[in-house]
Scaffold this motif. Structure first.
Motif, short mmCIF file in Angstrom:
data_model
loop_
_atom_site.label_atom_id
_atom_site.label_comp_id
_atom_site.label_asym_id
_atom_site.label_seq_id
_atom_site.Cartn_x
_atom_site.Cartn_y
_atom_site.Cartn_z
N GLY A 33 0.79 -1.23 0.00
CA GLY A 33 0.00 0.00 0.00
C GLY A 33 0.82 1.28 0.00
N GLN A 34 2.13 1.16 -0.05
CA GLN A 34 2.96 2.36 0.11
C GLN A 34 3.02 3.22 -1.15
OE1 GLN A 34 4.24 3.12 3.34
NE2 GLN A 34 2.61 1.61 3.48
N SER A 35 2.63 2.67 -2.25
CA SER A 35 2.48 3.49 -3.46
C SER A 35 1.01 3.64 -3.82
CB SER A 35 3.22 2.85 -4.64
OG SER A 35 4.60 2.85 -4.40
N LEU A 36 0.26 2.58 -3.65
CA LEU A 36 -1.14 2.61 -4.07
C LEU A 36 -2.00 3.53 -3.20
CD1 LEU A 36 -3.35 1.63 -5.96
CD2 LEU A 36 -3.65 -0.38 -4.50
N GLY A 72 9.56 -14.46 -2.74
CA GLY A 72 8.11 -14.32 -2.90
C GLY A 72 7.75 -12.86 -3.11
N ALA A 73 6.61 -12.64 -3.74
CA ALA A 73 6.18 -11.27 -4.06
C ALA A 73 5.92 -10.45 -2.81
CB ALA A 73 4.92 -11.31 -4.92
N LEU A 74 5.59 -11.11 -1.71
CA LEU A 74 5.25 -10.36 -0.50
C LEU A 74 6.44 -10.15 0.43
CD1 LEU A 74 1.70 -11.68 0.50
CD2 LEU A 74 2.32 -9.49 -0.53
N ARG A 76 8.90 -8.26 2.25
CA ARG A 76 8.91 -6.82 2.56
C ARG A 76 10.32 -6.26 2.31
NH1 ARG A 76 3.33 -5.92 3.26
NH2 ARG A 76 2.61 -7.99 3.79
N HIS A 77 10.38 -4.98 2.00
CA HIS A 77 11.70 -4.36 1.77
C HIS A 77 12.60 -4.59 2.97
CE1 HIS A 77 9.58 -2.65 -1.49
NE2 HIS A 77 9.19 -1.52 -0.95
N ALA A 78 12.02 -4.54 4.17
CA ALA A 78 12.83 -4.70 5.38
C ALA A 78 13.47 -6.09 5.41
CB ALA A 78 11.97 -4.48 6.62
N LEU A 107 8.34 -6.43 -2.38
CA LEU A 107 9.14 -6.60 -3.59
C LEU A 107 8.25 -6.62 -4.83
CD1 LEU A 107 11.77 -7.37 -5.06
CD2 LEU A 107 11.46 -9.72 -4.24
N GLY A 108 7.18 -7.43 -4.77
CA GLY A 108 6.28 -7.52 -5.92
C GLY A 108 5.62 -6.18 -6.21
N GLY A 109 5.26 -5.47 -5.16
CA GLY A 109 4.60 -4.17 -5.33
C GLY A 109 5.53 -3.16 -5.98
C1 LIG Z 1 7.35 8.27 1.79
C2 LIG Z 1 7.67 7.16 0.83
C3 LIG Z 1 8.98 7.04 0.39
C4 LIG Z 1 9.27 6.01 -0.50
N1 LIG Z 1 10.57 5.92 -0.92
C5 LIG Z 1 10.88 4.97 -1.81
C6 LIG Z 1 12.22 4.83 -2.29
O1 LIG Z 1 13.14 5.56 -1.88
N2 LIG Z 1 12.46 3.86 -3.21
C7 LIG Z 1 11.47 3.03 -3.66
O2 LIG Z 1 11.73 2.18 -4.50
N3 LIG Z 1 10.22 3.13 -3.21
C8 LIG Z 1 9.90 4.07 -2.31
N4 LIG Z 1 8.60 4.14 -1.87
C9 LIG Z 1 7.59 3.23 -2.43
C10 LIG Z 1 7.61 1.88 -1.71
O3 LIG Z 1 8.81 1.22 -1.97
C11 LIG Z 1 6.45 0.98 -2.13
O4 LIG Z 1 6.40 0.01 -1.17
C12 LIG Z 1 6.54 0.27 -3.45
O5 LIG Z 1 6.78 1.16 -4.50
C13 LIG Z 1 5.23 -0.45 -3.76
O6 LIG Z 1 5.12 -1.60 -2.99
P1 LIG Z 1 3.82 -1.94 -2.15
O7 LIG Z 1 3.96 -3.31 -1.70
O8 LIG Z 1 3.65 -0.92 -1.13
O9 LIG Z 1 2.70 -1.87 -3.28
P2 LIG Z 1 1.25 -1.21 -3.30
O10 LIG Z 1 1.35 0.23 -2.97
O11 LIG Z 1 0.31 -2.01 -2.53
O12 LIG Z 1 0.95 -1.36 -4.84
C14 LIG Z 1 1.64 -0.64 -5.81
C15 LIG Z 1 1.14 -1.04 -7.20
O13 LIG Z 1 1.59 -2.35 -7.53
C16 LIG Z 1 0.48 -3.22 -7.71
N5 LIG Z 1 0.87 -4.49 -7.11
C17 LIG Z 1 1.24 -4.68 -5.82
N6 LIG Z 1 1.60 -5.96 -5.63
C18 LIG Z 1 1.46 -6.58 -6.81
C19 LIG Z 1 1.71 -7.90 -7.26
N7 LIG Z 1 2.16 -8.84 -6.42
N8 LIG Z 1 1.47 -8.20 -8.54
C20 LIG Z 1 1.01 -7.24 -9.41
N9 LIG Z 1 0.77 -5.99 -9.04
C21 LIG Z 1 1.00 -5.65 -7.76
C22 LIG Z 1 -0.68 -2.54 -7.07
O14 LIG Z 1 -1.89 -2.92 -7.66
C23 LIG Z 1 -0.36 -1.09 -7.32
O15 LIG Z 1 -0.70 -0.71 -8.60
C24 LIG Z 1 8.27 5.12 -0.96
C25 LIG Z 1 6.97 5.25 -0.48
C26 LIG Z 1 6.66 6.26 0.40
C27 LIG Z 1 5.26 6.37 0.91
#
Ligand SMILES: Cc1cc2nc3c(=O)[nH]c(=O)nc-3n(C[C@H](O)[C@H](O)[C@H](O)COP(=O)(O)OP(=O)(O)OC[C@H]3O[C@@H](n4cnc5c(N)ncnc54)[C@H](O)[C@@H]3O)c2cc1C
Lengths: 272, 782
Positions: A33-36, A72-74, A76-78, A107-109
């Motif tokens: 959810g960190q991008s979505l 795995g896709a889930l 976490r970055h940590a 990772l997957g996100g």
């Molecule tokens: C303040 C802030 C700073 C950040 N800084 C950085 C940074 O320095 N570098 C960096 O790389 N990122 C950064 N991010 C983004 C972060 O790394 C996100 O976690 C990442 O970009 C998306 O991963 P998520 O799991 O949160 O995906 P989500 O936000 O849940 O989803 C992102 C998108 O991917 C899709 N998706 C998610 N999982 C899958 C899957 N398994 N298969 C197909 N589609 C999928 C979703 O539908 C959505 O469209 C930052 C975010 C924030 C809020």
């Protein structure tokens, strides 16, 4: 900054997720959810259904088989930052955002989101990796070079889900990035990986997709400057609020030097 | 038991508010939940300048959960306008409607308000409002050629000039002609903003039966808001209660009465019995809360060969934004700029023309430091250029021109009277703590070794604090902000409740006021409880701005404490038949001076005063309370000096702060940790403005930095370990304090720019100092 209305489905398995995705138009996967979520809060996307994949079991594994990290896709970055199986991925993951973001983001996100400045897409390309994708018609494997199509655009179709990631473990690697503040997306990042005598250097933040330079690994005096220079000449960045094109090109050269210092072994030089 | 009274002032007593704030029990406006409450979302203009050709609310009203959609033409709002007033000659008064009427003047201006069951639904409704915009030519830059203006922001000001004033002293042309060295600089400072963690928020409730309005607001100025609302809403002032509960940062941004506030109250009056809540989100905040520091300075200075500053001539443009901010007016930044430009330096020949220019951008308002982070940058740039031209050490040149103790009171060329004279003491101490010699040696070592260059930046400044009626903040407005009131009440059990007119946005005023009252009255710090922020509780206070509350609110607290102490001693003396002159109140016990054993406790005196009127001596009435006002008449200048060593990487443009020293004169310090917190926080904000924060508009007037992804706030990762030190020259006011709320913000832009110049031998003319800019100045080609 409140999300538009949507329906919510908590997937119990990959099949369940894919079925839920396929059943609705404009569905979206919710991972970390960190991008979505920011995108939803700004109402820049309005999916009808969110398919939450966080509770799907078995998608957070990490292991190395035949020199390839299977993640795995889930993951976490940590977790990626903590593991020692793939040090380049660990270094890159440690540079993502802040602790709170790394503990939720996946990772997957990150790969699916395909932000041009993100670390993990650059690493995927540098390692000539691939994602494993599940869809209504079964699973397929998409290589890094084909996955990234443009800024925030991938080869994935809507009802497809990344389930796993394959990352070759390089023989030597380097990573460097330049960000405005601690935890910011990089203005420019460079990931370098050497597999035998093949060298893949990838620059993030200079184009819609991670920019790749592939050469045979050079050696000898000046090799480092040569590759860094070639890379800087090769990229065609644009200007924005955080850096001009020229600045990005200069950063590419300098960060490539830093990243490659651990990859290209040069005869000892007189300190300058 | 040791009954010796230990003074609370000067010691780092535990902050009263921290139990609440640090355990997540703060009470903010956002936390407020009232029966029947509804939520408001504003529809904001996506364009900078346009005529409103029509607003269609039909679809929005059809959204489930939406109860009302209000526009500027709604009868409850249509006749109301905020009109910031000033008696300055030539000032052009203009109206600001609570919701846009006729046209929109900046991207982000509220054009309609949607009332719904919750904020989600309100935003759904807001999206469904259809507004027809008929575009007009936007003006974004305040120093663009006025000939290019096709559509003025306000018809009343065809050239967009809302205010202009020339400060003049001596004969600048003659002094420049006589100068050995003349330097010119043209500088631009970056628009940025206070950006508190808690954005703006309000809940308005109107009870029709008794015509009472209660407005909970995260404001820094509740009494001013009450007065202004009374005027605008045509309600008796006594019918309005403004409550500022815990507030999550203000920095000046919340010292303004906003059109959204007025709209919310007017809507509440139109919907009696239904509390309306609006909690601003970050996107709204960046778009539509006040901005600041978008200035241009065209400067010339003349120096004698020995370094004496002979003349300064300045032309200043301040971007006022779309409206003259209420109630401070378009004069807030330009007048401060012209009045304080010359800072702590002696100067007789000065000419400075300042202008407040309307543009199609968010209004400019007060932000911590008001204009002076920019003017200090400008003045110090002149001195750095002067030092370079004269071949003088920049610190020596500054020292040569400082206002010294012997010069005080010093009449600045803008006619403000500086009472400080502690500048050299601050500079000396800063030079010592920083160890200039060590950093100069390191600079040379690096140069010789071919390592990354470092530069030393320096800034000296005078912070005008605690302005009394003669120096009162703001440009000849219909009110003078010189005084505050404080009531000290001894309760029947001997405990003390203080009703102070000050407000707090996190800076610990409950604590500071309790310390001052405890000492003035003669009770333990723990015995004092402080109530602030509620106009129904405290008599009067202008609120938090101009670093005024420690000086003025503290002065009132001291006087009120002393007043009640006199009452207690008089009653105690009469009860015990002892001469009052021999009595002393310490730690809540009344003593005959010099005697160990108390003769009566404060609690017993209070019991008599409230409950045992039969024991009241002749001539004493019941109750034990006192209220005092305080006005310092003038102000207290606070001196400050900052020095930093900063590394610049020519290959990447990276900026790394290696050391940062700040020495300020806070006069007598009430709470050392709060004072250091104020200084550290304001330096951090100053560094934010110098290196990161930049509100950028494109040519069409769209804000390009609309989220915190692009508007970069400094985090703890960016702020270096700050080394803070103090000199102390008590001010001539009851507690001897000087304000410290803003000083820290004044130095950083000058320090970082000066260090860059020192490191790379370049002159930087614009802010912020970003890596891309550093890289260019180091020879990179964009
Ligand atoms: C303040 C802030 C700073 C950040 N800084 C950085 C940074 O320095 N570098 C960096 O790389 N990122 C950064 N991010 C983004 C972060 O790394 C996100 O976690 C990442 O970009 C998306 O991963 P998520 O799991 O949160 O995906 P989500 O936000 O849940 O989803 C992102 C998108 O991917 C899709 N998706 C998610 N999982 C899958 C899957 N398994 N298969 C197909 N589609 C999928 C979703 O539908 C959505 O469209 C930052 C975010 C924030 C809020």
């Amino acid at each position: 900054m409140k999300c538009p209305p949507f329906e919510y489905h908590r997937a119990t398995s990959v099949d369940d997720a894919v079925a839920a995705l396929a059943a609705a138009e404009d569905s979206k996967i919710l991972a970390g959810g960190q991008s979505l979520v920011p995108v939803l809060a700004l109402r820049l996307a309005r999916p009808t259904v969110l398919v939450d994949v966080n509770r799907i079991p078995g998608l957070d594994g990490l292991d190395v088989r035949d020199g390839v990290l299977h993640a795995g896709a889930l993951v976490r970055h940590a977790a990626l930052a903590r593991q020692a199986l793939h040090p380049l991925a660990a270094a890159a993951a440690a540079s993502i955002g802040h602790a709170a973001i790394r503990s939720r983001g996946t990772l997957g996100g990150s790969l699916a989101h395909a932000d041009p400045a993100a670390e993990l897409p650059a690493v995927l390309r540098a390692c000539d990796g691939a994602v494993v994708v599940a869809g209504p018609d079964g699973t397929r494997r998409v290589g890094a070079d084909a996955l990234f199509v443009g800024a925030l655009q991938t080869d994935l179709a809507e009802p497809e889900m990344i389930t796993g990631v394959e990352l070759g473990v390089p023989d030597a690697w380097g990573f460097a990035e330049f960000a405005r503040r601690h935890g910011d997306f990089a203005v420019v990042s460079v990931a370098a990986a050497r597999f035998g005598d093949r060298l893949r250097v990838v620059v993030g933040g200079v184009a819609g997709v991670p920019h790749l330079l592939e050469t045979s690994a050079p050696s000898g005096t000046g090799a480092l400057d040569e590759v860094a220079g070639a890379l800087a000449d090769d990229v065609d960045p644009s200007s924005d609020l955080h850096g001009s094109a020229g600045h990005r090109r200069a950063l590419t050269r300098e960060l490539a030097r830093r990243a490659l210092a651990d990859v290209i072994t040069e005869p000892a030089r007189e300190p300058t | 038991m040791n009954t010796d009274h230990v003074p609370a002032s000067g010691t780092p007593v535990r902050r009263k508010e921290d139990t609440r704030l640090l355990t997540g029990r703060g009470r903010y406006v956002s936390d407020l939940v009232l029966p029947r409450m509804r939520h408001v979302a504003f529809v904001r203009s996506p364009v900078a300048h346009a005529r409103l050709a029509g607003i269609d609310t039909t679809e929005a009203l059809a959204v489930d959960g939406v109860h009302a959609v209000v526009t500027g033409e709604h009868p409850a709002l249509a006749s109301v306008a905020l009109r910031a007033q000033s008696a300055l000659p030539g000032y052009v008064e203009t109206d600001q409607p609570p919701l846009a009427r006729g046209k929109v003047r900046f991207a982000g201006e509220a054009v309609a308000a949607v009332v719904a069951d919750d904020r989600y639904l309100a935003e759904d409704g807001a999206e469904a409002v259809v507004v027809d915009y008929d575009p007009l030519g936007p003006t974004v830059c305040a120093w663009a050629d006025p000939a290019g203006i096709t559509d003025p922001v306000h018809d009343e000001a065809p050239d967009n000039l809302l205010l202009s004033r020339t400060f003049r002293a001596g004969d600048v042309e003659a002094a420049l002609a006589a100068a050995d060295v003349v330097v010119d600089r043209e500088l631009t400072t970056n628009r940025h903003s206070g950006n508190p963690i808690e954005c703006r928020a309000g809940v308005a409730r109107y009870e029709a039966a008794d015509r009472r309005l209660t407005f909970w607001s995260g404001t820094q100025v509740p009494h001013l808001v009450r007065t202004q609302l009374a005027e605008l809403l045509d309600l008796p002032e006594g019918n309005i209660r403004v409550v500022a509960p815990d507030v999550g940062g203000g920095f000046g941004v919340k010292a303004v009465l906003y059109p959204e506030d007025v709209a919310l109250c007017l809507m509440a009056i139109a919907m009696p019995g239904i509390p309306l809540k609006w909690v601003e989100d970050r996107v709204e905040h960046l778009l539509a809360a006040t901005h600041a520091r978008d200035h241009r300075y065209v400067l010339r200075a003349g120096f004698a060969a020995d370094g004496a500053l002979l003349a300064v001539r300045a032309d200043v443009w301040c971007n006022t934004g779309a409206y003259s901010v209420y109630p401070w007016t378009a004069g807030i930044e330009p007048l401060m700029a012209g009045g304080l430009l010359t800072g702590p330096y002696k100067l007789t020949d000065y000419e400075c023309t300042v202008r407040g220019v309307a543009t199609n951008t968010s209004p400019s308002g007060p932000y911590r430091g008001v204009a002076r982070p920019a003017t200090v940058f400008a003045m110090e740039a002149l001195l750095d250029s002067g030092a370079r031209a004269l071949g003088m050490d920049p610190i020596a040149l500054r020292r040569r021109n400082l206002i010294l103790p012997a010069d005080v009171p010093y009449r600045m060329p803008s006619r403000l009277v500086d009472d400080s004279g502690a500048y050299e003491a601050c500079l000396d101490r800063a030079v010592e703590v920083f160890d200039v010699r060590r950093w100069r040696a390191e600079q040379i070592r690096r140069r010789d070794a071919g390592e990354r260059p470092i530069g030393i930046g320096v800034a000296l400044y005078n912070e005008l604090t605690g302005l009394g009626r003669a120096a009162s903040a703001g440009p000849r407005m219909p009110f003078r902000t010189g005084h505050d009131a404080c009531t000290v009440r001894v309760n029947p059990d001997g405990g003390v409740t203080v009703f102070s007119g000050v407000t707090s946005q996190g800076q610990g005023l409950e604590t500071t006021m309790a310390q001052v009252v405890a000492d003035a009255l003669g009770v333990a710090y723990d015995a004092v409880d402080v109530r602030i922020g509620d106009t129904d509780e405290s008599l009067w206070g202008f609120g938090a701005f101009s670093s005024r509350q420690a000086v003025i609110g503290g002065g009132a607290a001291h006087l009120a404490g002393g007043h009640v102490r006199d009452k207690v001693l008089a009653l105690a003396g009469a009860l015990k038949e002892v001469d009052v002159a021999d009595l002393d109140l310490r730690a809540g016990q009344v003593h005959v001076r010099g005697q160990e054993k108390p003769i009566i406790s404060l609690a017993e005196v209070a019991r008599v005063a409230y409950l045992q009127s039969d024991r009241l001596p002749e001539g004493f009435g019941p109750g034990l309370e006192g209220t005092e006002f305080y006005d310092p008449i003038r102000g207290a200048f606070a001196a400050g000096a900052q020095l930093a060593a900063i590394e610049f990487d020519p290959t990447t443009g990276a900026v790394r702060i290696l050391d940062w020293v700040c020495v300020e004169d806070a006069g007598r310090i009430v709470h050392p940790v709060i004072v250091d917190g104020q200084i550290a926080g304001s330096i951090a904000q100053g560094i934010g403005g110098a290196m990161y924060e930049h509100l950028v508009y494109d040519e069409a007037g769209n804000l390009s930095t609309g989220t915190l992804l692009d508007y970069l706030m400094p985090t703890s990762g960016e702020i270096p370990e700050l080394r803070l030190d103090h000199v102390s020259t008590p001010a001539a006011n009851p507690t001897g304090v000087r304000g410290v709320g803003e000083g820290g913000t004044l130095g950083p832009a000058a320090v970082v720019a000066g260090a860059l110049g020192d490191a790379l031998g370049v002159e930087l003319d614009d802010l912020p100092v970003t890596p891309a800019r550093v890289w260019e100045l180091a020879g990179g080609r964009p």
